[in-house]
Write a protein that holds these residues in place. Structure first.
Motif, PDB file in Angstrom:
ATOM      1  N   PHE A   7      17.669 -65.696 -92.014  1.00 46.00           N
ATOM      2  CA  PHE A   7      16.471 -64.870 -92.138  1.00 46.00           C
ATOM      3  C   PHE A   7      16.843 -63.414 -92.364  1.00 46.00           C
ATOM      4  CE2 PHE A   7      14.813 -68.424 -89.627  1.00 46.00           C
ATOM      5  CZ  PHE A   7      13.591 -68.645 -90.216  1.00 46.00           C
TER       6      PHE A   7
ATOM      7  N   GLN B  48      13.831 -71.089 -84.584  1.00 41.94           N
ATOM      8  CA  GLN B  48      14.085 -70.694 -85.970  1.00 41.94           C
ATOM      9  C   GLN B  48      13.345 -71.612 -86.939  1.00 41.94           C
ATOM     10  OE1 GLN B  48      18.255 -69.826 -86.959  1.00 41.94           O
ATOM     11  NE2 GLN B  48      18.694 -69.671 -84.767  1.00 41.94           N
TER      12      GLN B  48
ATOM     13  N   ARG C  39      16.198 -61.091 -82.960  1.00 43.24           N
ATOM     14  CA  ARG C  39      16.732 -61.521 -84.245  1.00 43.24           C
ATOM     15  C   ARG C  39      16.807 -63.040 -84.264  1.00 43.24           C
ATOM     16  NH1 ARG C  39      21.067 -58.156 -82.919  1.00 43.24           N
ATOM     17  NH2 ARG C  39      22.358 -60.044 -82.940  1.00 43.24           N
ATOM     18  N   ALA C  40      16.914 -63.599 -85.457  1.00 44.00           N
ATOM     19  CA  ALA C  40      16.920 -65.052 -85.584  1.00 44.00           C
ATOM     20  C   ALA C  40      18.142 -65.676 -84.917  1.00 44.00           C
ATOM     21  CB  ALA C  40      16.878 -65.448 -87.064  1.00 44.00           C
TER      22      ALA C  40
ATOM     23  N   TRP D 284      11.806 -62.211 -90.493  1.00 40.97           N
ATOM     24  CA  TRP D 284      11.744 -62.691 -89.105  1.00 40.97           C
ATOM     25  C   TRP D 284      10.628 -61.977 -88.343  1.00 40.97           C
ATOM     26  CZ3 TRP D 284      13.349 -66.661 -86.397  1.00 40.97           C
ATOM     27  CH2 TRP D 284      13.413 -66.583 -85.010  1.00 40.97           C
TER      28      TRP D 284
ATOM     29  N   GLN E 120      15.780 -59.672 -91.567  1.00 41.36           N
ATOM     30  CA  GLN E 120      15.114 -59.173 -90.376  1.00 41.36           C
ATOM     31  C   GLN E 120      13.633 -58.911 -90.631  1.00 41.36           C
ATOM     32  OE1 GLN E 120      16.243 -59.203 -87.436  1.00 41.36           O
ATOM     33  NE2 GLN E 120      14.622 -58.105 -86.344  1.00 41.36           N
TER      34      GLN E 120
ATOM     35  N   GLY F   9       8.677 -63.989 -85.571  1.00 42.44           N
ATOM     36  CA  GLY F   9       9.884 -64.441 -84.907  1.00 42.44           C
ATOM     37  C   GLY F   9      10.271 -63.628 -83.690  1.00 42.44           C
TER      38      GLY F   9
END
Length: 401
Positions: free
Chosen positions: A73, A98, A89-90, A78, A75, A83
């Protein structure tokens, strides 16, 4: 101690691999709540294949290239698809989290969000929802009207005339698909420092330049006839060249016994698929295998080990096969079929004729596997379920094991 890989048998009846009817989704609509189903979906096996292509299945990878997690991903993507409700973060989120976000990206942008790997993995809009359980999140709707399209290292590599190697790639396949000038030789010449001395051994994650380097122009010959060397110089040159010829003969003499030794080891028309002792034996009982026992024999070898065809034949299958990962199946003249599974690279294609001892790929740990090894089977038919003792088959062909 060598790693003894184990795996679960692929069961086609457990996975719905057929694409269902496509339901169009508007890019400007509000996304459904986190944790609920979406109109456009892909099953868990397909998402695992996308991750294997994008990041070699490393769900928590962060290489510093600006893309994160197993599905790589960006950012901004995401954050735009919610997300951050799971993790900043992923790569800090779980696999299920995810995939839950990826389902929303698929709904909003389609398979083109993963332009290279969606085709390789068979990712399409419409399909069975994956069995994932992301952590509970707050009910909040996110608009995707102004979200930029998702990009991945593979798509970015194409625009920058670079390519990221994925499992199963070969230089010849990349050169053919990308129309590299000079074919695989040109591609290898442009990336010799990255690939190394063996052009047949490329590893997932390597970045290759697709523009072949121009060959250096030969120097113009000196004008005028060359001067005839003097008699003394000719004699010295002959003395220098003569030992070199003797060395070549000596080298040829040394090489010959190695071939003889190989013939003594095999003693027949067959060769071993790898130069290693066996690990998990044939017919070992256990619940890890859907047939109740191990239908082949394992050879624990490091990733990247050359895998050879045990005999002459024709490739009937070369590619991804569920829990077997990347595999090659070959039909031989005696009507038997041999299978080579969990490969990291494939060097042949469907319909290709191969000879005994020809390299067909590289060992790995793709599919359902707990460690690098080669899974080798012998069958009476091309499909799973018709196995015979592979060690007895090799011994009957003259292979000492």
């Amino acid at each position: 101690m060598a790693v003894r890989g184990r795996h679960r048998r692929y069961q086609p009846n457990r996975i719905n691999r057929a694409s269902l009817s496509v339901t169009a989704g508007g890019a400007g609509i509000a996304l459904p709540l986190i944790g609920t189903g979406v109109a456009q979906a892909a099953d868990l096996d397909t998402w695992n294949k996308v991750a294997a292509c994008e990041s070699t299945g490393r769900w928590h990878v962060n290489t510093g290239n600006g893309y994160f997690g197993g599905l790589q991903f960006a950012q901004s993507t995401w954050e735009a698809y919610g997300g951050t409700r799971y993790a900043a973060r992923a790569d800090l989120a779980t696999r299920d989290q995810q995939i839950a976000v990826a389902e929303k990206v698929l709904d909003g942008q389609g398979p083109g969000a993963w332009p290279e790997c969606s085709g390789r993995a068979g990712l399409t809009r419409g399909g069975e929802s994956p069995d994932v359980r992301p952590a509970a999140a707050t009910a909040e709707r996110t608009s995707v009207r102004d979200v930029q399209p998702q990009t991945t290292p593979q798509s970015r590599a194409g625009r920058a005339e670079m390519y990221t190697v994925v499992p199963g790639d070969t230089l010849s396949r990349i050169a053919e698909e990308r129309k590299v000038r000079g074919g695989w030789r040109g591609l290898y010449a442009a990336n010799r420092e990255t690939v190394g001395a063996d052009p047949d051994l490329i590893l997932p994650g390597q970045r290759l330049a697709l523009r072949a380097k121009a060959a250096p122009k030969p120097k113009a010959p000196a004008r005028g006839p060359a001067a005839e060397p003097s008699r003394d110089k000719r004699e010295k040159r002959e003395k220098r060249e003569k030992p070199a010829t003797d060395r070549e003969k000596s080298s040829t003499t040394r090489d010959k016994p190695s071939t003889d030794r190989k013939e003594r080891v095999t003693g027949g028309s067959m060769v071993a698929p790898v130069g290693a002792s066996t690990g998990t034996p044939y017919r070992k009982a256990g619940s890890s295998w859907s047939k109740g026992y191990h239908t082949g024999v394992d050879f624990p070898v490091p990733t990247g080990t050359s895998v050879r065809s045990v005999g002459a034949g024709t490739v009937v299958s070369a590619g991804w096969e569920g829990s077997f990962g990347y595999q090659v199946v070959i039909r031989h003249g005696d009507g038997r079929y041999t299978q080579y599974a969990h490969l990291s690279a494939i060097s042949v294609k469907d319909g290709q004729s191969v000879t005994a001892g020809q390299r067909i790929g590289r060992s790995g740990s793709t599919g359902n596997s707990t460690g690098p090894h080669l899974h080798f089977e012998v069958r009476t038919g091309p499909g799973w379920g018709s196995d015979v003792d592979p060690v007895a088959y090799l011994r009957a062909g003259g292979v000492r094991m």
